[in-house]
Design a protein around this motif. Structure first.
Motif, PDB file in Angstrom:
ATOM      1  N   ALA A 456       0.818  -1.221   0.000  1.00 41.11           N
ATOM      2  CA  ALA A 456       0.000   0.000   0.000  1.00 41.11           C
ATOM      3  C   ALA A 456       0.845   1.262   0.000  1.00 41.11           C
ATOM      4  O   ALA A 456       0.425   2.313  -0.510  1.00 41.11           O
ATOM      5  CB  ALA A 456      -0.939  -0.010   1.209  1.00 41.11           C
ATOM      6  N   GLN A 459       1.561   3.069  -3.395  1.00 35.84           N
ATOM      7  CA  GLN A 459       0.500   3.669  -4.196  1.00 35.84           C
ATOM      8  C   GLN A 459       0.806   5.153  -4.462  1.00 35.84           C
ATOM      9  O   GLN A 459       1.476   5.832  -3.680  1.00 35.84           O
ATOM     10  CB  GLN A 459      -0.846   3.546  -3.485  1.00 35.84           C
ATOM     11  CG  GLN A 459      -1.291   2.107  -3.254  1.00 35.84           C
ATOM     12  CD  GLN A 459      -1.511   1.355  -4.557  1.00 35.84           C
ATOM     13  OE1 GLN A 459      -1.979   1.950  -5.538  1.00 35.84           O
ATOM     14  NE2 GLN A 459      -1.166   0.074  -4.573  1.00 35.84           N
ATOM     15  N   CYS A 460       0.296   5.619  -5.623  1.00 37.70           N
ATOM     16  CA  CYS A 460       0.553   7.006  -6.050  1.00 37.70           C
ATOM     17  C   CYS A 460      -0.783   7.654  -6.425  1.00 37.70           C
ATOM     18  O   CYS A 460      -1.567   7.063  -7.192  1.00 37.70           O
ATOM     19  CB  CYS A 460       1.492   7.023  -7.240  1.00 37.70           C
ATOM     20  SG  CYS A 460       1.939   8.675  -7.824  1.00 37.70           S
ATOM     21  N   ALA A 464      -4.613   3.963 -10.105  1.00 39.39           N
ATOM     22  CA  ALA A 464      -5.149   2.797  -9.385  1.00 39.39           C
ATOM     23  C   ALA A 464      -4.475   1.556  -9.967  1.00 39.39           C
ATOM     24  O   ALA A 464      -4.752   1.161 -11.115  1.00 39.39           O
ATOM     25  CB  ALA A 464      -6.655   2.720  -9.541  1.00 39.39           C
TER      26      ALA A 464
END
Length: 662
Positions: A456, A459-460, A464
């Motif tokens: 997690a 994530q950026c 998605a």
């Protein structure tokens, strides 16, 4: 007064009768050895003998006639061959004659003859009554070691009579130099047909019991061989199981062949020699190949030559058939062709055992006994065939092992079989330990791979990312990394290491670390692949790696460099990305890049070749067209469809949805 006298007389008579009855019951049972003797006579003794064949008179054998005068013929014992009684090395035809006095009686009379070498015809009062074997030099010689029963008189014979027995013997010149012709053991009988039938049955059972050890060993060795052959079927890569199985199976077949020859006189001697030689060669070759694999001895040109000599050795056994060589020379050639391979086996065992090899120490003594006895056994027979020593009966006579007997060869083979089973148990114990250790290593590698997968924190915003990873084995060779560039963009790297298992997993771990290290210095996909290529080349025997690197900026601009990997799909359309050689093939290679623009809502899908190369039961490949059609689906949906079709390789799917909110 008179009545008292009558009563007393009557009582006396009753008392005398009772006493007589008691005395009669107490009288002992008696048997008469003269009148109650068994009607049977032993024929072992001296028979009239004459070398050569009988002249024919009116179509009949003159020397078989009951009126022929054989008084000038010499007398020979009927329980020894003629070679020990003044006729050494004699082959061809010879005759025996004797007479049997039959008393008057109502029972049938039979004749039981002990084995005679090589073949014979039996004449009773000048008429041919039976024969065994072929009576011709042009026929394949054979020897029957069984007792044979012939009828002398089938019906009633109210008057005493004399029956003339004549036996015409043919002895093959093949064995004349070391095997005497004619009768060679006692047991000839004449008498009551029923009694001799029982005696004939007893002789047959006795003959069979002598070889019960070979019969039992053939069953045990056959079962062991079949079990080991099944292990080879289960694990075909371990070819030593195949050679292991051949040894007991060939030994079992050889035992059954010998039993058939000794008990039922089948097959004929020359065919038996050839079959026995083939089975012996199989045992030697199987032991040679088995030990070379187990003891890790390389097989080069010289070793192949030894195997070739052993393979052709059985055909030396047929050289005496047409009379090209004597049996001694044929046996010498056969042994000479087999001996180099046997010596190689024994020398290898001794050297490895001295060096401390556990397998060699387990197998050394049993194989030395088994193969050593084979060499000594055949060498002594060879010397006997050449007339240099007596026939080695000690090697053929079984040892007492109540309630049965056991032959030396069977005893040594049994020791060898037990040693092979001990070796198999030790091998399975070591294999099990190795499997447990490898399982632990695979589990550790799997856990390492799980740690290397994105989480997690990777994530950026504006993207998605969904991914699915299903290795074909415990650990796989596919890899995937996603790294935020710190400027709202995202770096995606997917790849596939050639090979499977633990080596591929270890290379994946090294590449994952290298990707993160290089990504810290820049976001150019081509530069990243260039650095990874040098890393792979630096690892000797690492194989090659296909990889694709894509950098997606916050505004949707995408740059892709490809090193032999599959092109990604955007909204179900395959991108035209220039390809290049995989990593680890050529040093100092420059990778081309291609630019694309993503709009908010676009989905890009990266897949490994495990999706394309999935095969169903009919052998049909999933292919590019099906992959393109499902490329709009989520990562897990794509991977599940490929798995259901038929997974053959690692499956990795990564989908990136660009939201444009970065």
């Amino acid at each position: 007064m008179r009545s008292r006298i009558l009563h007393r007389l009557l009582a006396a008579v009753v008392l005398i009768a009772a006493c007589a009855h008691l005395f009669a019951q107490a009288a002992p049972a008696q048997f008469d050895l003269d009148s109650g003797r068994v009607f049977e006579v032993a024929l072992d003794g001296q028979w009239h003998f004459h070398p050569g064949d009988s002249p024919m008179v009116s179509g009949a054998q003159l020397w078989a006639s009951p009126g022929f005068d054989d008084s000038t013929w010499p007398l020979l014992r009927s329980d020894k061959p003629w070679s020990t009684q003044g006729y050494p090395d004699m082959s061809g035809y010879a005759w025996y004659r004797f007479q049997v006095q039959i008393p008057a009686g109502q029972k049938p009379v039979s004749l039981l003859l002990a084995p005679i070498v090589t073949a014979y015809e039996l004449y009773i009062d000048g008429r041919l009554a039976g024969s065994t074997g072929a009576m011709s030099a042009r026929s394949i010689p054979n020897t029957d070691f069984a007792f044979h029963l012939f009828p002398l008189m089938k019906g009633a014979h109210p008057q005493p009579r004399t029956v003339t027995i004549a036996i015409r013997v043919w002895h093959s010149p093949i064995w004349a130099s070391y095997v005497g012709g004619g009768p060679f053991q006692s047991g000839n009988l004449a008498g009551d047909a029923g009694l001799l039938l029982s005696e004939h049955h007893h002789r047959r059972i006795t003959r069979e019991v002598i070889f019960v050890d070979q019969y039992a060993y053939s069953i045990a060795a056959g079962i062991v061989g079949i079990v080991i052959l099944w292990l080879f079927y289960v694990r075909p890569a371990e070819r030593e199981y195949f050679w292991f199985a051949l040894m007991p199976l060939a030994q079992a077949a050889d035992c059954m062949l010998n039993i058939s020859r000794q008990v039922w006189a089948f097959p004929p001697i020359p065919l038996f020699d050839l079959s026995d030689g083939i089975l012996t060669a199989i045992i030697i070759i199987a032991a040679f190949c088995f030990l070379s694999r187990v003891l890790k001895a390389s097989i080069g040109t010289w070793e192949r030559l030894l195997l070739g000599l052993a393979a052709v050795s059985p055909f030396a056994a047929i050289l005496y058939w047409p009379g090209w060589f004597s049996t001694a020379v044929s046996a010498a050639i056969q042994l000479g062709l087999s001996l180099p391979a046997i010596v190689w086996i024994l020398v290898l065992l001794i050297r490895r055992a001295v060096a401390g090899n556990t397998d060699a120490r387990v197998l050394a003594a049993p194989l030395l006994l088994s193969q050593g006895f084979f060499v000594v056994f055949n060498l002594l027979i060879l010397l006997a065939q050449g007339g240099l020593m007596p026939w080695p009966d000690l090697l053929f006579d079984p040892l007492p092992l109540p309630p049965f007997t056991i032959h030396l060869q069977v005893l040594f083979n049994l020791v060898f079989l037990v040693a092979m089973l001990v070796f198999l148990i030790l091998r399975f114990v070591r294999a099990r330990r190795r499997e447990v250790r490898l399982a632990d290593e695979f589990e550790a590698a799997r856990q390492v791979q799980q740690v290397l997968l994105p989480n997690a924190t990777d994530q950026c915003p504006g993207f998605a990312v969904d991914f699915a990873y299903y290795p074909a084995e415990e650990v796989g060779g596919d890899f995937f990394q996603q790294i935020a560039d710190g400027q709202g963009g995202l770096l995606i790297v997917v790849g596939d290491v050639s090979g499977k298992g633990l080596p591929a997993a270890m290379l994946v771990a090294a590449l994952a670390g290298a990707i993160r290290a290089e990504a810290a210095h820049g976001k150019d996909p081509a530069a990243l692949l260039h650095c990874l290529n040098e890393r792979v080349l630096a690892r000797s025997q690492a194989g090659f790696v296909t990889a694709l690197a894509a950098h997606i900026a916050a505004d949707g601009r995408m740059t892709i460099a490809n090193a032999g990997h599959l092109s990604p799909y955007v909204n179900g359309v395959e991108l035209d990305v220039p390809g290049s050689l995989p990593l680890g093939v050529v040093p100092q290679i420059d990778y081309d890049t291609a630019g694309f623009a993503l709009a908010p809502g676009d989905r890009i899908a990266f897949v490994s070749d495990g999706v394309i190369e999935a095969h169903n039961r009919a052998g049909e490949m999933f292919g590019f067209e099906r992959t393109r059609e499902i490329s709009r689906e989520s990562a897990h949906a794509i991977s599940h469809i490929a798995q259901a079709f038929g997974q053959d390789d690692d499956i990795t799917v990564v989908t990136v949805d660009f939201t444009g909110a970065g």
